[in-house]
Design a protein around this motif. Structure first.
Motif, mmCIF file in Angstrom:
data_model
loop_
_atom_site.group_PDB
_atom_site.id
_atom_site.type_symbol
_atom_site.label_atom_id
_atom_site.label_comp_id
_atom_site.label_asym_id
_atom_site.label_seq_id
_atom_site.Cartn_x
_atom_site.Cartn_y
_atom_site.Cartn_z
ATOM 1 N N GLU A 276 69.964 125.689 -55.985
ATOM 2 C CA GLU A 276 70.603 126.938 -56.343
ATOM 3 C C GLU A 276 69.692 128.109 -56.043
ATOM 4 O OE1 GLU A 276 71.701 126.764 -60.418
ATOM 5 O OE2 GLU A 276 73.136 125.135 -60.150
ATOM 6 N N GLU A 277 70.293 129.256 -55.845
ATOM 7 C CA GLU A 277 69.543 130.474 -55.558
ATOM 8 C C GLU A 277 69.065 131.084 -56.876
ATOM 9 O OE1 GLU A 277 70.246 134.792 -53.450
ATOM 10 O OE2 GLU A 277 71.658 133.159 -53.048
ATOM 11 N N VAL A 278 68.111 130.400 -57.494
ATOM 12 C CA VAL A 278 67.598 130.803 -58.796
ATOM 13 C C VAL A 278 66.076 130.834 -58.729
ATOM 14 C CG1 VAL A 278 67.460 130.235 -61.247
ATOM 15 C CG2 VAL A 278 69.578 129.789 -59.988
ATOM 16 N N GLN A 279 65.481 131.853 -59.297
ATOM 17 C CA GLN A 279 64.034 131.998 -59.262
ATOM 18 C C GLN A 279 63.368 130.986 -60.175
ATOM 19 O OE1 GLN A 279 62.562 135.864 -60.287
ATOM 20 N NE2 GLN A 279 60.425 135.335 -59.931
ATOM 21 N N THR A 280 62.633 130.064 -59.594
ATOM 22 C CA THR A 280 61.842 129.094 -60.348
ATOM 23 C C THR A 280 60.529 128.871 -59.611
ATOM 24 O OG1 THR A 280 62.886 127.243 -59.191
ATOM 25 C CG2 THR A 280 63.823 127.879 -61.331
ATOM 26 N N ARG A 281 59.478 128.637 -60.366
ATOM 27 C CA ARG A 281 58.201 128.315 -59.744
ATOM 28 C C ARG A 281 58.225 126.881 -59.227
ATOM 29 N NH1 ARG A 281 53.440 130.732 -63.751
ATOM 30 N NH2 ARG A 281 53.668 132.936 -63.107
ATOM 31 N N PRO A 282 57.419 126.605 -58.193
ATOM 32 C CA PRO A 282 57.324 125.219 -57.729
ATOM 33 C C PRO A 282 56.866 124.297 -58.856
ATOM 34 C CG PRO A 282 56.289 126.718 -56.164
ATOM 35 C CD PRO A 282 56.590 127.526 -57.389
ATOM 36 N N LYS A 283 57.220 123.038 -58.757
ATOM 37 C CA LYS A 283 56.829 122.050 -59.757
ATOM 38 C C LYS A 283 55.315 122.017 -59.938
ATOM 39 C CE LYS A 283 56.950 117.013 -60.503
ATOM 40 N NZ LYS A 283 57.464 115.720 -59.960
ATOM 41 N N HIS A 284 54.579 122.110 -58.828
ATOM 42 C CA HIS A 284 53.115 121.985 -58.880
ATOM 43 C C HIS A 284 52.426 123.343 -58.728
ATOM 44 C CE1 HIS A 284 53.514 117.662 -58.888
ATOM 45 N NE2 HIS A 284 54.262 117.718 -57.796
ATOM 46 N N SER B 121 56.892 134.791 -53.491
ATOM 47 C CA SER B 121 57.951 133.822 -53.300
ATOM 48 C C SER B 121 59.293 134.541 -53.236
ATOM 49 C CB SER B 121 57.958 132.803 -54.446
ATOM 50 O OG SER B 121 58.960 131.827 -54.272
ATOM 51 N N GLY B 122 60.246 133.936 -52.526
ATOM 52 C CA GLY B 122 61.566 134.545 -52.469
ATOM 53 C C GLY B 122 62.557 133.715 -51.680
ATOM 54 N N GLU C 143 61.578 139.482 -56.727
ATOM 55 C CA GLU C 143 61.575 140.705 -57.523
ATOM 56 C C GLU C 143 62.266 141.882 -56.831
ATOM 57 O OE1 GLU C 143 57.243 140.193 -55.953
ATOM 58 O OE2 GLU C 143 58.911 138.915 -56.619
ATOM 59 N N ASN C 144 62.626 141.716 -55.557
ATOM 60 C CA ASN C 144 63.301 142.795 -54.820
ATOM 61 C C ASN C 144 64.812 142.682 -55.047
ATOM 62 O OD1 ASN C 144 64.272 144.697 -53.021
ATOM 63 N ND2 ASN C 144 62.769 144.200 -51.439
ATOM 64 N N SER C 145 65.256 143.180 -56.180
ATOM 65 C CA SER C 145 66.661 143.012 -56.564
ATOM 66 C C SER C 145 67.617 143.724 -55.606
ATOM 67 C CB SER C 145 66.888 143.501 -57.996
ATOM 68 O OG SER C 145 66.492 144.853 -58.133
ATOM 69 N N SER C 146 67.223 144.888 -55.070
ATOM 70 C CA SER C 146 68.112 145.614 -54.168
ATOM 71 C C SER C 146 68.320 144.832 -52.872
ATOM 72 C CB SER C 146 67.557 147.012 -53.878
ATOM 73 O OG SER C 146 66.270 146.934 -53.287
#
Length: 240
Positions: A85-93, A108-109, A217-220
């Protein structure tokens, strides 16, 4: 010459084209510099990871990352989960990557590709070295120094003034990455979506893929991607 058919594209192939467009590589597939089209060189990040919606992951290491560290990073990348999904999450590691490279600086993006476009906004024009001086560049004065290099470049013109620009800021024969800028006072009017569409048309005329990536973080910028219905294929993650 057209180098691809859209129905043959996979997320893994798109991510590979993305990293090749973003950075220069040496013979060992180590990354060297940021692949900017204009003169000058800037070092690439030390680590790049791209995770895709089809479950594949690719990684690259800058030429000066020790082989032992690179091996540890690669093993961690191979254990990363699929991004569905297009959801902001940090990598597992995430913590392990940062610890191995002893830094707190990362980015990241989401990454998208732009399907073939057919309808271009009426107000957009192709900006070239030959016609750039016909328009007011107030707020875009810097464009005059880059216009020879960041082609194609498409702008939206309002009252003979350039108010929004999309141009190729990373270029290979097979893919271009978009660079999008809109004057602050002109945002929220649909101008950015119009120039991205116009730029994609010009890139596709060249037989190349039009790619679009941004930061979480670039919402626009992410709103533009969502408005245009761009095809999300994965997430990039870099450590400087």
């Amino acid at each position: 010459m057209n180098h691809r058919k859209d129905n043959e594209l996979t997320a893994a192939a798109l991510m590979e084209l993305h990293v090749q467009a973003m950075f220069t590589h040496d013979g060992d597939m180590r990354i060297r510099t940021i692949n900017e089209p204009w003169p000058g060189e800037e070092l690439a990040p030390r680590f790049f990871m791209g995770r895709t919606i089809d479950g594949s992951s690719i990684c690259r290491f800058r030429h000066d990352v020790p082989a032992g560290i690179a091996g540890q990073l690669r093993a961690l990348v191979e254990d990363e989960p699929i991004v569905t999904e297009e959801v902001q999450t940090r990598p597992k590691h995430f913590a392990a990557y940062m610890n191995l490279l002893r830094t707190e600086h990362y980015s990241s993006g989401p990454c998208y590709w732009i399907p073939d476009q057919t309808t271009q906004a009426k107000q957009t024009v192709r900006i070239t070295p030959g016609n750039i001086r016909e328009y007011s560049l107030a707020g875009f004065e810097w464009l005059i120094t880059e216009i020879d290099y960041d082609q194609p470049c498409v702008a939206l013109i309002h009252e003979n003034r350039v108010v929004s620009v999309c141009r190729s800021v990373r270029i290979t024969e097979r893919a271009h990455e978009a660079g999008l800028e809109t004057l602050e006072e002109c945002r929220g009017r649909g101008y950015a979506a119009a120039v991205v569409t116009g730029w994609a048309i010009e890139v596709q005329k060249m037989g190349a893929l039009a790619l679009y990536s941004t930061l979480w973080e670039n919402s626009s910028s992410r709103r533009v991607a969502n408005k245009l219905g761009l095809s999300y294929y994965g997430v990039n993650f870099t450590i400087r």
